[in-house]
Design an enzyme around this catalytic site. Structure first.
Site, PDB file in Angstrom:
ATOM      1  N   GLU A 127       0.844  -1.265  -0.104  1.00 43.87           N
ATOM      2  CA  GLU A 127      -0.029  -0.122  -0.060  1.00 43.87           C
ATOM      3  C   GLU A 127       0.907   1.332   0.008  1.00 43.87           C
ATOM      4  OE1 GLU A 127      -3.764  -0.152   0.490  1.00 43.87           O
ATOM      5  OE2 GLU A 127      -3.320   2.010  -0.572  1.00 43.87           O
ATOM      6  N   LYS A 203       6.178   4.296 -10.133  1.00 47.02           N
ATOM      7  CA  LYS A 203       4.643   4.156  -9.590  1.00 47.02           C
ATOM      8  C   LYS A 203       3.776   3.848 -10.503  1.00 47.02           C
ATOM      9  CE  LYS A 203       6.148   7.122  -5.720  1.00 47.02           C
ATOM     10  NZ  LYS A 203       6.417   8.555  -5.256  1.00 47.02           N
TER      11      LYS A 203
END
Ligand SMILES: NC(=O)c1ccc[n+]([C@@H]2O[C@H](COP(=O)([O-])OP(=O)(O)OC[C@H]3O[C@@H](n4cnc5c(N)ncnc54)[C@H](OP(=O)(O)O)[C@@H]3O)[C@@H](O)[C@H]2O)c1
Length: 414
Positions: A127, A203
């Site tokens: 996460e 990312k």
């Protein structure tokens, strides 16, 4: 006299105790709600290094010591690919769940790590790897219907967002804004991966694994840095009713198209107001558009998110990777462009003629400005390919001696 034995709820083997790891130790030291999480040992390079007040755990430089403790969860906060990759694979193959915040590792070895987790039926949670302070990946991992996205748009690098925001608002050049970011602790001593776009591209690749189920090589994502964005670009962007932002975009409705780099964002766009170090991610799903926004990094936010991941593992609610990733290449997306012209400009008609000869059509333009014998103007074009823009740009520069810059432009969202 009775001796109270306090049992730990779960025992953590910690790989790395730097900025995030030290904060994690401090947070766990102050747990108050019942049996807590206990760190059995932390792997570091230099056990003698002082890591701040309250960072008091047994350190080791020997991986086997850490695994020999048989921890319930491994938390990987080393950064980089090796030895992190090998240690995570070793842990998963011993059926020890892993929590990591390492986007570089996931971007390059996501498929191998997910396969190991699937094979051994253990959770692999990450996460904090993207938008570290905004918990949303775990929710989507547990909810496949809600996770049915087909496109995403975001700002996922706080350093470059801070730099571009400061340049636009304070009139600073990128180096001066970067120095401010470093002074305020928003940028690392070596900010090359942030400014050059690699951090955002990593990312983006992790998000594509998560939402698109694709394994995309970093090298196939068009990646641009913000180092060349000058005051001229900010001024023209503002005049055209927008701002330059460090974005990621991807669409996998058909072929995958992905981009990480600076783009003109119109004022009406939800990403336009995402300023400073804030991050945001916008997901396009069959049921509508979802927007997540908040802190993207920082040791405290990251450590808190990592601890939540550990709790999900311990509570048995963590999702396991469902399916393998499908290898995919990324193709170029045709977009509009902000074209910045500077020098002794040809007439507007000549410029329009030249661009239309290359099948580039002007949508809107700024006033033509002049000072000290120099002129400048900004144009917004209709969508076309980077190659087309590059050809026209070099042609105009060669023919007229002016300087021509080109920055992708996001569409207004309806
Ligand atoms: N910082 C943030 O705000 C942030 C936000 C989101 C995600 N992350 C991710 O979180 C992870 C950790 O970041 P960080 O800022 O905490 O990094 P960091 O400060 O550089 O800490 C790395 C830690 O790993 C240890 N280490 C590195 N290589 C090692 C090796 N070969 N063997 C043993 N120990 C080793 C270091 O030991 P020594 O201390 O002895 O040198 C240090 O304790 C990274 O993947 C990063 O991308 C960070």
């Amino acid at each position: 006299m009775s001796t109270e034995v306090v049992l730990a709820r779960a025992r953590i083997g910690l790989l790395g105790c730097g900025n995030v790891g030290s904060e994690l130790v401090r947070l766990l030291t102050h747990q108050t709600n019942g049996p807590g999480l206990q760190i059995t040992r932390a792997l570091v390079r230099d056990p003698s290094r002082f890591r701040g007040e309250g960072v008091d755990v047994p350190f080791t430089t020997v991986t086997e010591d850490l695994l020999a403790d048989r921890p319930d969860v491994i938390v990987e906060l080393l950064g980089g690919c090796e030895p992190a990759r090998q240690l995570v694979v070793d842990a998963l193959s011993r059926r020890i769940p892993v929590v990591t915040a390492n986007k570089s590792l996931l971007a390059r070895h996501g498929r191998e790590l997910r396969e190991a987790a699937r094979r051994h039926h253990v959770p692999l949670l990450y996460e904090a790897a993207v938008l570290a302070g905004v918990p949303f990946l775990g929710t989507f991992a547990r909810r496949p219907l809600a996770a049915g996205a087909h496109a995403l748009l975001g700002i996922v690098n706080g350093t470059s967002n801070f730099v571009l925001t400061q340049c636009a608002r304070q009139g600073l050049e990128p180096q001066a804004a970067l120095a401010d970011a470093q002074r305020l602790g928003y940028a690392e001593p070596d900010p090359a991966n942030d400014i050059g776009g690699l951090d955002a591209a990593e990312k983006l690749v992790v998000l594509l694994q998560h939402f698109a189920g694709r394994e995309v090589a970093l090298s196939s994502v068009e990646t641009r840095g913000i180092g060349d964005i000058a005051q001229l670009h900010h001024a023209l962007a503002a005049e055209l009713g927008g701002a330059i932002k460090p974005v990621i975009t991807a669409d996998w409705t058909a072929d995958l198209r992905a981009f990480a780099g600076p783009a003109f964002v119109p004022a009406s766009h939800p990403l336009h107001g995402v300023a400073g170090v804030d991050n945001a991610l916008l997901l396009e799903t069959a049921r509508g558009r979802l927007l997540f926004q908040g802190p993207g990094a920082g040791p405290l936010a990251t450590a808190a998110t990592v601890i939540d991941d550990v709790h999900e593992v311990v509570d048995g609610v963590a999702a396991r990777p469902r399916s393998s990733l499908t290898p995919a290449g990324s193709r170029e997306q045709k977009t509009g462009w902000l074209i910045a012209l500077a020098g002794r400009l040809p007439s507007s008609l000549e410029i329009a003629d030249y661009l239309s000869a290359h099948a580039i059509y002007i949508r809107r333009s700024t006033e033509r400005h002049s000072a000290d014998g120099r002129e400048w103007q900004g144009l917004l074009t209709w969508p076309c390919a980077r190659e087309t823009v590059a050809r026209a740009r070099h042609g105009i520069e060669a023919a007229s001696g002016i300087s021509v810059g080109a920055i992708r432009a996001l569409e207004t969202l309806r």
